[in-house]
Write an enzyme that holds these catalytic residues in place. Structure first.
Site, PDB file in Angstrom:
ATOM      1  N   CYS A   6       0.862  -1.183   0.000  1.00 42.82           N
ATOM      2  CA  CYS A   6       0.000   0.000   0.000  1.00 42.82           C
ATOM      3  C   CYS A   6       0.896   1.231   0.000  1.00 42.82           C
ATOM      4  O   CYS A   6       2.115   1.126   0.073  1.00 42.82           O
ATOM      5  CB  CYS A   6      -0.860   0.011   1.249  1.00 42.82           C
TER       6      CYS A   6
ATOM      7  N   ARG B   8       1.588   1.686  -5.981  1.00 41.59           N
ATOM      8  CA  ARG B   8       1.882   0.701  -4.926  1.00 41.59           C
ATOM      9  C   ARG B   8       0.641  -0.098  -4.568  1.00 41.59           C
ATOM     10  O   ARG B   8       0.725  -1.100  -3.854  1.00 41.59           O
ATOM     11  CB  ARG B   8       2.409   1.395  -3.679  1.00 41.59           C
TER      12      ARG B   8
ATOM     13  N   TRP C 111      -3.761  -1.890  -1.400  1.00 43.81           N
ATOM     14  CA  TRP C 111      -3.753  -3.151  -2.150  1.00 43.81           C
ATOM     15  C   TRP C 111      -4.201  -4.180  -1.125  1.00 43.81           C
ATOM     16  O   TRP C 111      -3.459  -4.519  -0.188  1.00 43.81           O
ATOM     17  CB  TRP C 111      -2.348  -3.465  -2.670  1.00 43.81           C
TER      18      TRP C 111
ATOM     19  N   ASN D 257       0.734   0.031   6.259  1.00 46.42           N
ATOM     20  CA  ASN D 257       1.208  -0.782   5.138  1.00 46.42           C
ATOM     21  C   ASN D 257       1.857  -2.029   5.728  1.00 46.42           C
ATOM     22  O   ASN D 257       2.700  -1.930   6.615  1.00 46.42           O
ATOM     23  CB  ASN D 257       2.222   0.012   4.304  1.00 46.42           C
ATOM     24  N   GLY D 258       1.426  -3.196   5.276  1.00 43.23           N
ATOM     25  CA  GLY D 258       2.022  -4.441   5.772  1.00 43.23           C
ATOM     26  C   GLY D 258       0.928  -5.432   6.147  1.00 43.23           C
ATOM     27  O   GLY D 258      -0.234  -5.251   5.820  1.00 43.23           O
TER      28      GLY D 258
ATOM     29  N   GLU E  73      10.599 -13.052 -20.056  1.00 45.40           N
ATOM     30  CA  GLU E  73      10.327 -11.638 -19.735  1.00 45.40           C
ATOM     31  C   GLU E  73       9.276 -11.072 -20.682  1.00 45.40           C
ATOM     32  O   GLU E  73       8.365 -10.354 -20.260  1.00 45.40           O
ATOM     33  CB  GLU E  73      11.630 -10.843 -19.789  1.00 45.40           C
TER      34      GLU E  73
ATOM     35  N   LYS F 119       5.665  -9.509 -19.505  1.00 46.38           N
ATOM     36  CA  LYS F 119       5.196  -8.158 -19.875  1.00 46.38           C
ATOM     37  C   LYS F 119       3.795  -8.234 -20.454  1.00 46.38           C
ATOM     38  O   LYS F 119       2.903  -7.480 -20.109  1.00 46.38           O
ATOM     39  CB  LYS F 119       6.161  -7.527 -20.872  1.00 46.38           C
TER      40      LYS F 119
ATOM     41  N   GLU G 242       1.023  -9.364 -17.812  1.00 43.38           N
ATOM     42  CA  GLU G 242       0.727  -8.520 -16.645  1.00 43.38           C
ATOM     43  C   GLU G 242       0.057  -7.208 -17.014  1.00 43.38           C
ATOM     44  O   GLU G 242      -0.581  -6.587 -16.169  1.00 43.38           O
ATOM     45  CB  GLU G 242       1.975  -8.249 -15.814  1.00 43.38           C
TER      46      GLU G 242
ATOM     47  N   HIS H  95       8.644 -31.252 -26.166  1.00 49.77           N
ATOM     48  CA  HIS H  95       8.346 -31.957 -24.904  1.00 49.77           C
ATOM     49  C   HIS H  95       6.998 -31.550 -24.341  1.00 49.77           C
ATOM     50  O   HIS H  95       6.743 -31.728 -23.161  1.00 49.77           O
ATOM     51  CB  HIS H  95       9.477 -31.685 -23.899  1.00 49.77           C
TER      52      HIS H  95
ATOM     53  N   LYS I 181       3.246  -2.140  -7.638  1.00 50.19           N
ATOM     54  CA  LYS I 181       4.627  -1.999  -8.099  1.00 50.19           C
ATOM     55  C   LYS I 181       5.607  -2.700  -7.179  1.00 50.19           C
ATOM     56  O   LYS I 181       6.556  -3.319  -7.635  1.00 50.19           O
ATOM     57  CB  LYS I 181       4.995  -0.515  -8.191  1.00 50.19           C
TER      58      LYS I 181
HETATM   59  C1  AGP Z   1       7.708  -6.871 -13.406  1.00 50.87           C
HETATM   60  O1  AGP Z   1       7.169  -6.263 -14.558  1.00 50.87           O
HETATM   61  C2  AGP Z   1       6.727  -7.002 -12.286  1.00 50.87           C
HETATM   62  N1  AGP Z   1       6.119  -5.796 -11.976  1.00 50.87           N
HETATM   63  C3  AGP Z   1       7.255  -7.775 -11.105  1.00 50.87           C
HETATM   64  O2  AGP Z   1       7.478  -9.077 -11.574  1.00 50.87           O
HETATM   65  C4  AGP Z   1       8.561  -7.279 -10.443  1.00 50.87           C
HETATM   66  O3  AGP Z   1       9.656  -7.467 -11.307  1.00 50.87           O
HETATM   67  C5  AGP Z   1       8.788  -8.121  -9.179  1.00 50.87           C
HETATM   68  O4  AGP Z   1       7.713  -7.882  -8.291  1.00 50.87           O
HETATM   69  C6  AGP Z   1      10.108  -7.827  -8.473  1.00 50.87           C
HETATM   70  O5  AGP Z   1      10.120  -6.503  -8.030  1.00 50.87           O
HETATM   71  P1  AGP Z   1      11.527  -5.880  -7.523  1.00 50.87           P
HETATM   72  O6  AGP Z   1      12.448  -5.878  -8.704  1.00 50.87           O
HETATM   73  O7  AGP Z   1      11.174  -4.513  -7.053  1.00 50.87           O
HETATM   74  O8  AGP Z   1      12.036  -6.764  -6.425  1.00 50.87           O
END
Ligand code: AGP
Length: 606
Positions: A2, A27, A74, A100-101, A479, A483, A486, A502, A601
């Protein structure tokens, strides 16, 4: 994950809190709220929805505030709803908290407080905090908070104010970040730098187990034992300008285009071409006698670690392994002699990565952070840190952080190769020289981003994608798939191309396009075979190829041409079309590119 914020000063409090929450929204963004004090009375406004919904509601009510706190959520405990939105208050409505937590022992505490006559109105874990403070309050908010924190278990970073002690703020840090920004007229406390940068560069980073107690004319710091402590103020080197969109439609697009600059910033000053030298601002002796390396990370940063494995094998011949932090932290991993544990994280706050770091330290391991956010938890707790210089990354989908992580990993591989006498100076200089040209080649490709937009317009309706890569571009297939999924919510899977027979080849049909990374490297002929396997089964193929490759076009539906470079360096360039492809598909599908559903994030809770 959060965002929390508090402000006291001469500016329009409501405006400051709303603008600050907008900068924290990445966040977490399923509900939000503020509470302000005005002439000794509390006014609280909360919504299920985004900050703009909260802003509209506040504007309708013409609320005034002398100072206050805010929260963007969140959800972890209790569904997104107005009632579960923060701030939360005690029975008397006198103590207000944003948190937050995750409070791991909240059920026990809640039941105990209910037996003691407290009335709870939400499903959240957070609500135990104001009620505990109320339970201990005997006229001194700070004392009540000191008693409260002794009972809480888990992650609890919170801000508390009370109508009984006007102008007083208390911030508690245990887990997620908390930063206090000050100038001579005002104070702002927040989960991260983004809301603070517009006010000041003078900040205090709270550490776990610390409390800050401040008002317009005082700042005091305490530990959880109640002892007064001294903290040093630091000056941040990020500017407000860095967190604006600067004409781009989304932060993600801006950050994709910032990659050449971010990579230059990251590698500059660490390499001298003439002497073939790599210099980190870490004592060289730290890297002595490394016999194996463990990369530990999550998500995109994990993919960077996978690329790092290929760099290390190819360039410095140091065996390495890569682990998801969420798995690693619960394994009985061994800390062999002369191991180095590398924690890769953009935010430096990812809960699983931070927990893994602490486990390694508990077992006596040597720890290195590769981090983007200065002074973040992982940076502060690692034995040494190499910073990526990507600047603030606001888009939830990580882009410039990834390519700058690759920059640090490549330099680290060169550094170790030189230190171990595994590389000729001529080869070292060649790699450094090519690395310095990569940002220019990124720019060259980015100038053709409209081609990717056109391609995305042909593919945005598909519901499933396969991404294939081999050798150093296998992690890039993962990767690229991440992208896409997500931000567009399309199902996409990345696979080592050699795995097709496989199982995954069963997925191939007209409705499942394949993105194949087919650079003319040591495995080029193999990926051509995989492309043929897809093509002959009626699968559409989008191939990422060298700009001068004219042979492959026969057996693919579309090609994306990218500048040539050393084969080991191709991930810096093959990543970018996949970022743009995901971006433009998401744009066409109308998803919230910078704040995709269910995501945040920085994953500061496990
Ligand atoms: C990547 O596009 C994502 N938002 C997510 O996988 C991110 O890379 C992951 O949560 C790790 O975050 P960090 O690099 O801040 O540790």
């Amino acid at each position: 994950m959060c965002g929390i914020i508090g402000y006291i000063g001469p500016r329009n409090t409501i405006k400051v809190l709303i603008e600050g929450l907008k900068r924290l929204e990445y966040r977490g963004y399923d509900s939000a709220g503020i509470a302000v004090m005005h002439k000794g009375e509390i006014k609280r406004v909360r919504v299920k929805g985004k900050i703009c919904d909260l802003e509209n509601l506040i504007n309708e009510q013409l609320i005034l505030g002398d100072y206050g706190i805010g929260h963007t959520r969140w959800a972890t405990h209790g569904e997104p709803s107005e009632n579960n939105a923060h701030p939360h208050i005690d029975c008397k409505g006198e103590i207000i908290v944003v948190h937050n937590g995750i409070i791991e022992n909240y059920s026990f505490l809640k039941n105990t407080l209910i037996k003691d006559g407290h009335i709870f109105v939400s499903e959240t874990d957070t609500e135990v905090i104001p009620h505990l403070i109320e339970h201990y309050y005997e006229g001194n908010l700070l004392d009540a908070v000191k008693k409260t924190v002794k009972l809480l278990k888990g992650d609890f970073t919170f801000i508390a104010i009370s109508k009984n002690e006007l102008d007083q703020f208390i911030g508690v840090k245990n887990g997620p970040p908390l930063i206090l920004g000050i100038n001579d007229k005002e104070k702002i406390i927040s989960s991260d730098l983004a809301p603070i940068l517009n006010f000041t560069k003078d900040v205090y980073h709270l550490e776990n187990g610390e409390i800050c107690y401040f008002s317009p004319d005082k700042i005091e710091f305490y530990d959880f034992e109640g002892n007064r402590i001294k903290k040093e103020k630091t000056v941040v080197n990020w500017s407000p300008h860095m967190i604006e969109k600067r004409g781009f439609k989304h932060f993600m697009l801006k950050e994709i285009f910032e990659q050449p600059h971010a990579l230059r910033e990251t590698i500059i000053g660490k390499t001298s071409l003439d002497e073939g030298k790599i210099d980190f601002d870490v004592e060289p002796s730290f890297f002595k006698n490394i016999e194996n390396v463990h990369f530990i990370a999550c998500g995109t940063s994990f993919h960077a670690g996978l690329v790092g494995k290929y760099f290390f094998e190819e360039i410095c011949e140091v065996p390495s392994e890569v682990d998801y932090a969420s798995e690693f932290r619960y394994r009985n991993f061994l800390v062999e002699k002369n191991s180095l544990f590398v924690f890769i994280s953009q935010s430096g706050e990812t809960a699983d990565t931070l927990a893994s770091l602490r486990e390694v330290k508990r077992k006596g391991g040597r720890t290195l952070g590769i981090i983007n956010v200065p002074e973040s938890a992982i940076a502060r707790e690692s034995d040494a840190t190499l910073y990526t210089q990507a600047g603030p990354e606001i888009g939830v989908a990580s882009t410039k952080a990834f390519t700058t992580q690759l920059g640090i990993l490549f330099l680290l591989a060169l550094f170790l190769a030189k230190q171990r006498g595994r590389i000729k100076t001529s080869k070292l200089k060649k790699y450094i020289s090519e690395l310095h040209i990569i940002p220019h080649k990124m720019e060259k490709f980015l100038n053709k981003s409209k081609d990717i937009e056109e391609l995305a317009n042909r593919y945005y309706t598909y519901q499933n994608f396969l991404y294939l890569g081999r050798w150093v571009n296998y992690p890039i297939s993962l990767e690229g798939a991440l992208k896409l999924k997500e931000i567009s919510y399309i199902h996409a899977e990345g696979y080592p191309a050699g795995e097709m027979k496989h199982g995954p080849i069963a997925l191939i049909d007209e409705q499942t396009p394949t993105v194949a990374i087919a650079m003319r490297d040591r495995v080029y002929s193999k990926i051509l075979n995989n492309i043929s396997e897809v093509w002959t089964r009626g699968g559409k193929v989008i191939a990422v190829i060298d700009e001068d490759n004219n042979e492959i076009v026969k057996e693919v539906t579309n090609v994306i041409r990218i500048p040539k470079t050393e084969e080991i360096l191709t991930p810096f360039l093959t990543t970018i079309p996949l970022q743009l492809f995901a971006y433009y598909i998401a744009l066409r599908r109308g998803t919230d590119v910078d704040q995709p559903r269910n995501l945040a994030k920085s994953v500061t809770v496990e």
